[in-house]
Write an enzyme that holds these catalytic residues in place. Structure first.
Site, PDB file in Angstrom:
ATOM      1  N   LYS A 154      31.144  34.750  68.295  1.00 50.75           N
ATOM      2  CA  LYS A 154      31.627  34.027  69.425  1.00 50.75           C
ATOM      3  C   LYS A 154      31.858  35.706  70.139  1.00 50.75           C
ATOM      4  CE  LYS A 154      33.450  29.864  67.357  1.00 50.75           C
ATOM      5  NZ  LYS A 154      34.966  29.712  67.515  1.00 50.75           N
ATOM      6  N   TYR A 199      28.521  21.645  69.893  1.00 45.31           N
ATOM      7  CA  TYR A 199      29.607  20.959  69.353  1.00 45.31           C
ATOM      8  C   TYR A 199      30.119  19.562  69.378  1.00 45.31           C
ATOM      9  CZ  TYR A 199      31.658  26.302  68.840  1.00 45.31           C
ATOM     10  OH  TYR A 199      31.992  27.103  67.493  1.00 45.31           O
ATOM     11  N   ASN A 249      38.537  33.256  68.518  1.00 48.59           N
ATOM     12  CA  ASN A 249      38.889  33.156  67.522  1.00 48.59           C
ATOM     13  C   ASN A 249      37.807  33.950  66.846  1.00 48.59           C
ATOM     14  OD1 ASN A 249      37.129  30.749  67.109  1.00 48.59           O
ATOM     15  ND2 ASN A 249      38.507  29.688  66.071  1.00 48.59           N
ATOM     16  N   HIS A 257      32.361  31.035  64.093  1.00 46.83           N
ATOM     17  CA  HIS A 257      32.315  29.967  63.782  1.00 46.83           C
ATOM     18  C   HIS A 257      31.583  30.121  62.029  1.00 46.83           C
ATOM     19  CE1 HIS A 257      30.512  25.853  63.197  1.00 46.83           C
ATOM     20  NE2 HIS A 257      29.107  26.756  63.194  1.00 46.83           N
ATOM     21  N   GLU A 305      22.259  23.626  61.394  1.00 43.04           N
ATOM     22  CA  GLU A 305      23.128  24.082  62.399  1.00 43.04           C
ATOM     23  C   GLU A 305      21.872  25.406  62.663  1.00 43.04           C
ATOM     24  OE1 GLU A 305      27.559  23.599  62.140  1.00 43.04           O
ATOM     25  OE2 GLU A 305      27.325  25.571  61.601  1.00 43.04           O
TER      26      GLU A 305
HETATM   27  P1  RTP Z   1      34.376  26.660  64.019  1.00 41.23           P
HETATM   28  O1  RTP Z   1      34.017  25.643  63.748  1.00 41.23           O
HETATM   29  O2  RTP Z   1      33.794  27.803  64.793  1.00 41.23           O
HETATM   30  O3  RTP Z   1      33.983  27.685  62.690  1.00 41.23           O
HETATM   31  O4  RTP Z   1      35.897  27.000  64.068  1.00 41.23           O
HETATM   32  P2  RTP Z   1      37.152  25.533  62.555  1.00 41.23           P
HETATM   33  O5  RTP Z   1      35.753  25.176  62.149  1.00 41.23           O
HETATM   34  O6  RTP Z   1      37.425  26.812  62.118  1.00 41.23           O
HETATM   35  O7  RTP Z   1      37.448  24.862  63.844  1.00 41.23           O
HETATM   36  P3  RTP Z   1      37.257  23.118  64.387  1.00 41.23           P
HETATM   37  O8  RTP Z   1      38.168  22.262  64.355  1.00 41.23           O
HETATM   38  O9  RTP Z   1      35.384  23.175  63.864  1.00 41.23           O
HETATM   39  O10 RTP Z   1      36.832  23.963  65.875  1.00 41.23           O
HETATM   40  C1  RTP Z   1      35.999  23.966  66.501  1.00 41.23           C
HETATM   41  C2  RTP Z   1      36.610  25.330  67.637  1.00 41.23           C
HETATM   42  O11 RTP Z   1      37.128  25.049  68.541  1.00 41.23           O
HETATM   43  C3  RTP Z   1      38.248  25.293  68.763  1.00 41.23           C
HETATM   44  N1  RTP Z   1      39.699  24.803  69.133  1.00 41.23           N
HETATM   45  N2  RTP Z   1      39.889  25.017  69.865  1.00 41.23           N
HETATM   46  N3  RTP Z   1      42.517  24.733  71.734  1.00 41.23           N
HETATM   47  C4  RTP Z   1      42.477  24.467  70.089  1.00 41.23           C
HETATM   48  O12 RTP Z   1      43.615  23.511  69.634  1.00 41.23           O
HETATM   49  C5  RTP Z   1      41.885  23.909  69.960  1.00 41.23           C
HETATM   50  N4  RTP Z   1      41.449  23.588  68.341  1.00 41.23           N
HETATM   51  C6  RTP Z   1      39.798  23.522  67.516  1.00 41.23           C
HETATM   52  C7  RTP Z   1      38.787  26.806  67.325  1.00 41.23           C
HETATM   53  O13 RTP Z   1      37.883  27.654  68.111  1.00 41.23           O
HETATM   54  C8  RTP Z   1      37.343  26.459  67.003  1.00 41.23           C
HETATM   55  O14 RTP Z   1      36.774  26.762  66.034  1.00 41.23           O
HETATM   56 MG    MG Z   2      34.230  23.883  62.572  1.00 43.03          MG
END
Ligand code: RTP
Ligand code: MG
Length: 139
Positions: free
Chosen positions: A10, A50, A113, A116, A127
């Site tokens: 990212k 997203y 973070n 992804h 994807e």
């Molecule tokens: P990713 O999709 O990026 O691999 O991350 P992930 O599965 O661990 O998390 P996901 O629930 O899919 O959320 C996608 C991305 O959104 C951002 N996020 N921000 N501000 C917040 O509370 C929040 N929650 C999620 C994060 O960058 C997350 O990686």
């Molecule tokens: Mg995710």
């Protein structure tokens, strides 16, 4: 089972010039980078990517963050690659990420973070197809 998963390094990581350090962790875990390209994501690409989060309060911020600098899109291959990469990445919130994971090592906060990774084999295929053709991938 050998699988392929989709990864994004990212903007927070490309801005800090640590894509090589992240790739070293990926390769150290036994995953092979079988396709890789550095791109500037458009707003349309980020919104589509997203789309599942479009009702979430952080959607706008997420799209803004993902388009704030270049990203590196990747296809990773290996034994149980989808689950293995999720393990290597660590928890979404770096404060909860385990020692040695990419997010523990490099992430700044939940929104920045560093990486992804696809959350299922089905989503991995969807994807990967958004950014790569078969001819781009050399396994
Ligand atoms: P990713 O999709 O990026 O691999 O991350 P992930 O599965 O661990 O998390 P996901 O629930 O899919 O959320 C996608 C991305 O959104 C951002 N996020 N921000 N501000 C917040 O509370 C929040 N929650 C999620 C994060 O960058 C997350 O990686
Ligand atoms: Mg995710």
């Amino acid at each position: 089972m050998t699988q392929r998963t989709f990864s994004i390094i990212k903007p927070d990581a490309t801005k800090r010039n640590i894509t090589g350090k992240i790739n070293a962790v990926i390769e150290g875990a036994g995953l092979r980078i079988v396709a890789q390209r550095r791109i500037q994501m458009t707003e349309a690409q980020a919104k589509k990517f997203y789309e599942v989060h479009k009702e979430r309060p952080f959607y706008g911020e997420l799209v803004e963050t993902m388009t704030s600098a270049p990203v590196v899109v990747q296809v990773l291959e290996g034994e149980n690659a989808v689950a293995k990469y999720r393990e290597v990445m660590g928890a979404t919130n770096p404060e909860q990420a385990a020692e040695g994971t990419i997010r523990k090592l490099f992430a700044l906060n939940v929104g920045e973070n560093s990486v992804h990774g696809s959350d299922s084999l089905e989503n991995a295929a969807i994807e990967i197809a958004q950014f790569f053709t078969d001819a781009d991938i050399a396994g």
